[in-house]
Design a protein around this motif. Sequence first.
Motif, PDB file in Angstrom:
ATOM      1  N   THR A 113      24.745  -3.592   3.829  1.00 27.28           N
ATOM      2  CA  THR A 113      25.412  -2.291   3.660  1.00 27.28           C
ATOM      3  C   THR A 113      24.461  -1.281   3.028  1.00 27.28           C
ATOM      4  O   THR A 113      24.466  -0.086   3.386  1.00 27.28           O
ATOM      5  CB  THR A 113      26.665  -2.433   2.791  1.00 27.28           C
ATOM      6  OG1 THR A 113      26.305  -2.973   1.498  1.00 27.28           O
ATOM      7  CG2 THR A 113      27.667  -3.366   3.447  1.00 27.28           C
ATOM      8  N   CYS A 114      23.624  -1.713   2.108  1.00 25.28           N
ATOM      9  CA  CYS A 114      22.610  -0.805   1.533  1.00 25.28           C
ATOM     10  C   CYS A 114      21.656  -0.333   2.618  1.00 25.28           C
ATOM     11  O   CYS A 114      21.290   0.846   2.674  1.00 25.28           O
ATOM     12  CB  CYS A 114      21.851  -1.523   0.423  1.00 25.28           C
ATOM     13  SG  CYS A 114      22.867  -2.037  -0.973  1.00 25.28           S
ATOM     14  N   ALA A 115      21.261  -1.253   3.462  1.00 19.68           N
ATOM     15  CA  ALA A 115      20.363  -0.891   4.551  1.00 19.68           C
ATOM     16  C   ALA A 115      21.021   0.099   5.495  1.00 19.68           C
ATOM     17  O   ALA A 115      20.395   1.068   5.959  1.00 19.68           O
ATOM     18  CB  ALA A 115      19.929  -2.140   5.310  1.00 19.68           C
ATOM     19  N   ALA A 136      15.469  -9.293   1.798  1.00 19.59           N
ATOM     20  CA  ALA A 136      15.209 -10.172   0.653  1.00 19.59           C
ATOM     21  C   ALA A 136      14.721  -9.428  -0.573  1.00 19.59           C
ATOM     22  O   ALA A 136      14.613 -10.000  -1.653  1.00 19.59           O
ATOM     23  CB  ALA A 136      14.191 -11.243   1.055  1.00 19.59           C
ATOM     24  N   HIS A 137      14.387  -8.127  -0.427  1.00 20.86           N
ATOM     25  CA  HIS A 137      13.952  -7.363  -1.600  1.00 20.86           C
ATOM     26  C   HIS A 137      15.082  -7.245  -2.603  1.00 20.86           C
ATOM     27  O   HIS A 137      16.265  -7.122  -2.250  1.00 20.86           O
ATOM     28  CB  HIS A 137      13.492  -5.970  -1.166  1.00 20.86           C
ATOM     29  CG  HIS A 137      12.186  -5.983  -0.419  1.00 20.86           C
ATOM     30  ND1 HIS A 137      11.445  -4.850  -0.191  1.00 20.86           N
ATOM     31  CD2 HIS A 137      11.479  -6.994   0.141  1.00 20.86           C
ATOM     32  CE1 HIS A 137      10.348  -5.156   0.490  1.00 20.86           C
ATOM     33  NE2 HIS A 137      10.355  -6.465   0.702  1.00 20.86           N
ATOM     34  N   SER A 138      14.735  -7.286  -3.849  1.00 23.25           N
ATOM     35  CA  SER A 138      15.729  -7.282  -4.928  1.00 23.25           C
ATOM     36  C   SER A 138      16.518  -5.984  -4.923  1.00 23.25           C
ATOM     37  O   SER A 138      15.965  -4.895  -4.719  1.00 23.25           O
ATOM     38  CB  SER A 138      15.026  -7.448  -6.285  1.00 23.25           C
ATOM     39  OG  SER A 138      14.305  -8.669  -6.322  1.00 23.25           O
ATOM     40  N   LEU A 139      17.851  -6.139  -5.172  1.00 18.58           N
ATOM     41  CA  LEU A 139      18.733  -4.985  -5.275  1.00 18.58           C
ATOM     42  C   LEU A 139      18.830  -4.544  -6.727  1.00 18.58           C
ATOM     43  O   LEU A 139      18.831  -5.387  -7.644  1.00 18.58           O
ATOM     44  CB  LEU A 139      20.124  -5.342  -4.731  1.00 18.58           C
ATOM     45  CG  LEU A 139      20.216  -5.679  -3.238  1.00 18.58           C
ATOM     46  CD1 LEU A 139      21.634  -6.130  -2.882  1.00 18.58           C
ATOM     47  CD2 LEU A 139      19.830  -4.468  -2.403  1.00 18.58           C
ATOM     48  N   PRO A 140      18.977  -3.269  -6.995  1.00 14.94           N
ATOM     49  CA  PRO A 140      18.880  -2.164  -6.031  1.00 14.94           C
ATOM     50  C   PRO A 140      17.421  -1.939  -5.610  1.00 14.94           C
ATOM     51  O   PRO A 140      16.491  -2.198  -6.370  1.00 14.94           O
ATOM     52  CB  PRO A 140      19.431  -0.976  -6.807  1.00 14.94           C
ATOM     53  CG  PRO A 140      19.098  -1.281  -8.231  1.00 14.94           C
ATOM     54  CD  PRO A 140      19.221  -2.780  -8.382  1.00 14.94           C
ATOM     55  N   ASN A 154      10.435   2.909  -1.998  1.00 20.72           N
ATOM     56  CA  ASN A 154       9.627   2.487  -0.857  1.00 20.72           C
ATOM     57  C   ASN A 154      10.456   1.631   0.114  1.00 20.72           C
ATOM     58  O   ASN A 154      10.352   1.774   1.329  1.00 20.72           O
ATOM     59  CB  ASN A 154       8.405   1.708  -1.331  1.00 20.72           C
ATOM     60  CG  ASN A 154       7.428   2.601  -2.079  1.00 20.72           C
ATOM     61  OD1 ASN A 154       7.310   3.779  -1.779  1.00 20.72           O
ATOM     62  ND2 ASN A 154       6.741   2.035  -3.074  1.00 20.72           N
ATOM     63  N   THR A 155      11.265   0.737  -0.441  1.00 19.57           N
ATOM     64  CA  THR A 155      12.102  -0.094   0.418  1.00 19.57           C
ATOM     65  C   THR A 155      13.130   0.748   1.152  1.00 19.57           C
ATOM     66  O   THR A 155      13.372   0.562   2.360  1.00 19.57           O
ATOM     67  CB  THR A 155      12.799  -1.177  -0.416  1.00 19.57           C
ATOM     68  OG1 THR A 155      11.815  -1.928  -1.142  1.00 19.57           O
ATOM     69  CG2 THR A 155      13.579  -2.124   0.482  1.00 19.57           C
ATOM     70  N   ARG A 159       0.822  -1.225   0.000  1.00 17.64           N
ATOM     71  CA  ARG A 159       0.000   0.000   0.000  1.00 17.64           C
ATOM     72  C   ARG A 159       0.848   1.263   0.000  1.00 17.64           C
ATOM     73  O   ARG A 159       0.342   2.351  -0.289  1.00 17.64           O
ATOM     74  CB  ARG A 159      -0.921   0.002   1.229  1.00 17.64           C
ATOM     75  CG  ARG A 159      -2.017  -1.041   1.144  1.00 17.64           C
ATOM     76  CD  ARG A 159      -2.731  -1.206   2.478  1.00 17.64           C
ATOM     77  NE  ARG A 159      -3.862  -2.111   2.412  1.00 17.64           N
ATOM     78  CZ  ARG A 159      -3.770  -3.434   2.451  1.00 17.64           C
ATOM     79  NH1 ARG A 159      -2.579  -3.991   2.549  1.00 17.64           N
ATOM     80  NH2 ARG A 159      -4.847  -4.200   2.371  1.00 17.64           N
ATOM     81  N   LEU A 160       2.120   1.095   0.317  1.00 17.22           N
ATOM     82  CA  LEU A 160       2.983   2.269   0.394  1.00 17.22           C
ATOM     83  C   LEU A 160       3.129   2.948  -0.958  1.00 17.22           C
ATOM     84  O   LEU A 160       3.184   4.185  -1.046  1.00 17.22           O
ATOM     85  CB  LEU A 160       4.348   1.859   0.941  1.00 17.22           C
ATOM     86  CG  LEU A 160       5.228   2.977   1.504  1.00 17.22           C
ATOM     87  CD1 LEU A 160       4.524   3.674   2.643  1.00 17.22           C
ATOM     88  CD2 LEU A 160       6.562   2.408   1.980  1.00 17.22           C
TER      89      LEU A 160
END
Length: 1607
Positions: free
Chosen positions: A1168-1170, A1109-1113, A1117-1118, A1075-1076
């Motif tokens: 590291t992205c997080a 687990a979300h696809s990079l990049p 929203n992520t 919903r975001l």
Amino acid sequence: MRQKALGKGEGSPELTELDNEEEEISNTLQCLENKDQLSLEHQFHTWITLERKINAVTHLNNDLAQRLIDITSNNLIQELEEELEKAAIGVLVATAKHFPEIVLANLQERIQPKALPHHSILCAMVKLCQLKAMAPYFGAMWDCVLPVLPLVQSKEYVLLFCDVLRHLASSVSRYLAEPPQEVGELDITRDTAASQAHVTFLVLFNNWFPSAQGKVMEATLNAITPLFFIMSVQTLKNHLQYLITGLLHLYETGLPHFYITECLCALLDSVLSYKKWSKRLHYSLDSILSALFAQVCAKIETSDTPSKRNQEAALQAFKVLGVVYQEDIMAFLKKKMEHAEEVEYTAVLTILRKIIQDSPHMDKVKNVLVQSVALLITENTELVKRPLLQLIRSLGCCGYLTLPGGKVLVDFVIQQCEHLVCTTTSKDAWNDEMIQKYSISTLHLVPWKMLMQVVCPLEYTNTFIPVGKALTSLLLKSRIAGRSPYLGELHRRPAELPTPQALLLRLLVISLYPYKGGDSGIIALQLLHALHPINSLHPVMHSVLGQLWTEHIPELIKYLEAHTKETLEEKTWKGKLLMLLEMSVESIMDDAWSRELVNEILVKSKSYSHGPQDKYFPYKFYGTVLRVSRSKEFVREYLIIILQTSHQEEAEREGIASAISLTATRHLNDTLVVLQEFSNQLIPEEGSPSEQNEWRRSFSTLHLCYDQVAMKTKDSILPLVDNILFQMLHHFRRCTASAMDLSLKLSFLRSMATFTRTVGDIAHTAKETHEFSQKAVIAAFMMLFPDILFFGPLCCVQKLIEEESVQLLSTPVRQQAMIVVTNLRKLKPPLKPEIKILLVRTCYKSVFSLPPIENMLGEVCDSTQYQHSESLYKETISALRGMLEGLVLEYPGDVQKILEYIEPWLSSRKDHERERAMWCSARLLRCVAKLPNFDVSIEFSRLGRLVRLLALRCHDPVDNICFLAARAVYNLYCILLVKKQLDKGHTAEKLYAYKNLGTYSPSVFYNNTSQIAKAFAEYFTPRQLTNLVLTALDGLTDPREKISRAAGELLSAILDERGADLEKVDDTLTGIYKRLCLIQEPNTRQEMLRAVCFLAGNNTKKVVPILLAHSLPWDSNTTALWRVLGTRRETTLCVLQLLIQILEEKPVQKDNSSISDDETSLQAVAVTCALCEMLSVPGCRDAVQELYPRLLLAMLGHVQKVIEQNPLENMVVYRKECGQENRPKAFDPTSCALEAMKTLLSGAGYFEVLVYMEEHRGWDLLSSPCDYYCGIIEITSAMVKHFRPLQLHRIFKKLIPLLNSENEHDKVMSRAFYAQLLWHRSVAQSQELDILAPLKKWTQETNPIIKLLGLRGISNLALHPGKATHLRSHLPALQEFLKEKDERIAEQALKALRNIIYYMEGEEAKAAFCQIGKSLWQPITDESEKVRITVIIALGKMLKQVNKFKPGPAVHYEIYCALVPLMLVMQENKPEVLKACGDTLAECALAMGWTQLRNLFRHLTLSDHLQVLQEMCKYLVKKCRKMVGDILLKSLAYLKSPQHLLREAAVRFIAYTVKNMNLIEVDHDDVMLMLNVAAATHENKKLIMSTTLQAFQQLLNECKSRITQSS
């Protein structure tokens, strides 16, 4: 007298005081004798002082008085200023009080018969004529004046003489009538005075009067007026007609009328004092009356005193004439009253009031007078109220009000007693309040019998208070005088006086409202008490009431006096009056008297039309009389009579019902029988509309009677309720069998609602329980007119309400139906559950679906209909609320079901439907919360859904819905709180305290979803919590901004409070993420992100793997989700710890899943992205600083792993926004890891470390696999430089377990940190472990990086106090590292040696320097520039420390040994090398004492370094001859060096040295050696510059010459 005073003795105070006073007067008088020497102001004050002193003394010396009079009179005949003249006259008058005869004699001298006296003398005579002491000499004064009157010609003298004569005649007239007592006898008799008055009159009237005008005429009239009372009768007779004619003629001139009227009044008064002259006046009477009437009618200005005096004189003249001519005057005034205006009316009334003051003379005309005034009252009297009331008051004083026409006058006065609005503002005019007060005071002059006649008529209601007060006062006065009112006297005139029953009824009715218009109740009771004197043989009321009323009426009066209109309880007071009536009737017990009383009530009840209460309460009197009766026949007879009276007005119907209910309290069965008979007679028949309406009203009265009877009889009625209900239903079915009449239906519904409410209240409080079999039948019949009777309430209710249109609210049918259902709850048995549910759903639809109230009211035309429609709507909504509360009160456990069926209406898209539903919900929950005996069976199994719904409504676009929702939430919270305490076993007192808990309030929940979540969080089960969260997700996408934001707030708040108990974390997180992307509203998005933050904080191990687990990049929203995880400290700590765990060890995997190594490494990259997102949030600083050591090491470890994996540069794993205009910057795994490191430092607030890393290329070093450890050293250096010791120790402690790690990467990273952290003193001096041991161990390992790090650690350790001495024993080992081929190791060893020597003290430093000196020579000329610079700088540093302690020969030797390589290296054209050599040579020069050279070395540059070299060589040859040979020999060794630059530098150094030296002083062997070297150098000419070559050529020649000589 003076002699007598002297006889008292010399010391007499009186003598002294008198002498002093006379002496002061004499002295003052002496000043006036010399007045020419005084100013006018001084003269004036002297005269005033003299007058005051003369008035103050009691006696004057004769001589002094004569002197005073002479001086004063002499001054008066002179021309004085006006003020001085008045002051002098004052002195003369003061002297005349003591010696009037002397003053008179002086005046006689001043007034000569043939000459006019000085005007000042006449002014003095005016004052003297008014002096009482001069009375014995008034005749003499008159004799002085008369001779000179014919001589008067000028206006000034006429005015003066008139003034003298007026005062003289007035005084003579007064003293002749009443001779003075304090002075002697008058020197003039009445006859002499009459003669002198006549002479004076002739002079004035004949000489001055004809020609006088203006002021002269006024003065003449003033002078003539007092003469009339002195002149003889005959004289007046001779001049009467002439005088009247002349005076009347003067009215036509411009002369002020006052003087004429006053003169005429005096003439009439003097003439009519002789009765025989009345006929002479009769001929001129009309003219005189007309003239005087005109004067009375003349307009009077407020400030015009003469006009007022003129009118008063005219009225006095009328009074004088009235004594003789009353009939003529009355006829004259009656004529004037015909077609008169206001002025004439006022004048007539004023004249009448004036002339009746002498009432004995008015007997002949009193009847005519009263009738004339009564006739005037019948006309318009609005403008003449004041004079009319004044006249009536005068008539009352004369006792004329009992004459024919007097009642009209009394009625007029009573009418003026009403409370009126004051509209007159004139100061002189009477306003309405003044008229009222005057009229009230006049009532006391009215006979009591006349006032008695106005007590009962209703038209006198507004004047009862003043009439009652006056009448009571008169009756009490009559009682005191022994003239008490008797029943016989009242009944001799029955047409005029009221009956006892009428009086009793009227006074009781007035007492019902005791403060109406004032103290009407007290006055009525006082009058009632006064009408029954206890000692009367024939009292007005009844003989047996005396003792009863004497006891009770005063108590009632005291009760009223103790209260006010605001504090009086109306019900209690009326009960007291009824009790008084009941006791009175019981005490009388006379059926005939009671019959007359009830008949009177019936008659009077129809007359009270001023208000419903006036009509209503007499019926209570009626019922009270019947109630106390012991005759059943009498009771039934008058019950039937009252039921057959008019039912037209509502007050009449209520009155009938109240009378019957009162009767039923003692005659219940008789009353029900009469009502049943009356019901049987009410059979609808075809007739006119008026007959049908009357029948409907009778029908309404019947049901109202049943309700009132039930209300009054309480428990007694319960056994008969079923029968009454049956009768009501049966009668209604019979009446509506043919057709359904809406008005009849409504009437029956209202009656049934009222009756069921009354019966329900009685049954609810009754001691015995009763079952009502008619309850279900009533519900069925009431809800289903008239087709279905016994199909059950379920169908009936639904059908009745569904028949009502949902598009229009025009009738109160549904309202009344719901009210009846509400009332039925108190009757047993209760309705079945399925009936309740269907009833609730049907009512919801019928009420909530109505159009908005604004639309319904907008279709209304007039204001009355508008108010009716608005009221009907409010009452309908209130009826629904009452019904719902009634169902809950009947069984509280049904509240959840009732609320469950209201939920669809709470979510309606129509504002008015939501508002109505929310209002009902709030009231329903409030009802449950306020239950006195809370029912523990109340359950909210769907609490989460209910709270979510109410919370969203707290943010409804409609403000009122928000307000209602807040109240509903608060009430629900109270319910749960009480239930919780009940479950804990708390008592009722504690429950009451919890109900009034102040922690929360509706205002707290208003537009505050977070508080709602906080309040209810503890009450949710995990299932309810999950249900709330999942349903709240649906509200996120609501198109209404406030609702979606509220859903987000609720979601975030509840996850904050109870997120750990959520059952479906995956579904929740996935729902939010999906919903975001659909929501762009900033506030809603922010609340959704906060919800994820709280969710992650409570469920970190579930949320983090899902997000990773979300696809990079990642998309925006992520990244937003990760960023929000850094906004809350608790969440940030939990997430960071998990992310650190992933970086340190194997990543946390989801249950029952397998992840490959590639996926594992990718998960670390995702971490590291997080971190790039999380740590970029400003709010995460505290959490980052708390976990900084561990996080730093984990991230640095990840950097090393990434750079070793060598990922593809075009592999994009992360994108970062770089502003609105620039495209996002892409990052591969390596750059992403470094960006995470930078974000870590900025997030922790360590910006100085960032700057340091940029300046020292730290990031480049970290990203290089070879220089990674150097990057660690740089970042450690930055932290050592900018961190506090505590921070460094935290990092240091985290390193210790990693120093001996099996992982080579961790080992290098941790040891690099360890070695560089020793740069900081507090770390190096730590006592917790042996710092040096691991460093020594590392230097022995084969890994060059480890060995280097060990050396660096030793180097850093030597920097701190005491450590260098401890490390001296390691110097040999360190010297061995100088031989290492790896220049990095050699360089680090040099730094270690440098630091050790530099931080040593005293002889120890010198010894150590000498110990390692030889090992430094070779590195100075090392092929590596970096090594050369390092060793040169190290040497300089060492010498700098040694120089502090006076270096000796050993140090000098080491310096000599180092000079050659230094001099050679100095010749390089490199600034760094040159700078290092210059500094070191400067320290060498300082140690050797070469001051001149030291200055040259300190300023060494590329442009002059060869010149400095020449100077150095020259200085050495000159100052150090013994060492020159050794120096040359050492330099010769460098000629064979493989380094070209060293060979060239050696040749140049040798050449510069030889050039300045004498070979004779050189040893033979050395000369041979130099010859060989020179020959070899000569052969290699290419290596030597021309100048150098010349030097060597000279050296060669000298050497050959030296050899030849020796041979």
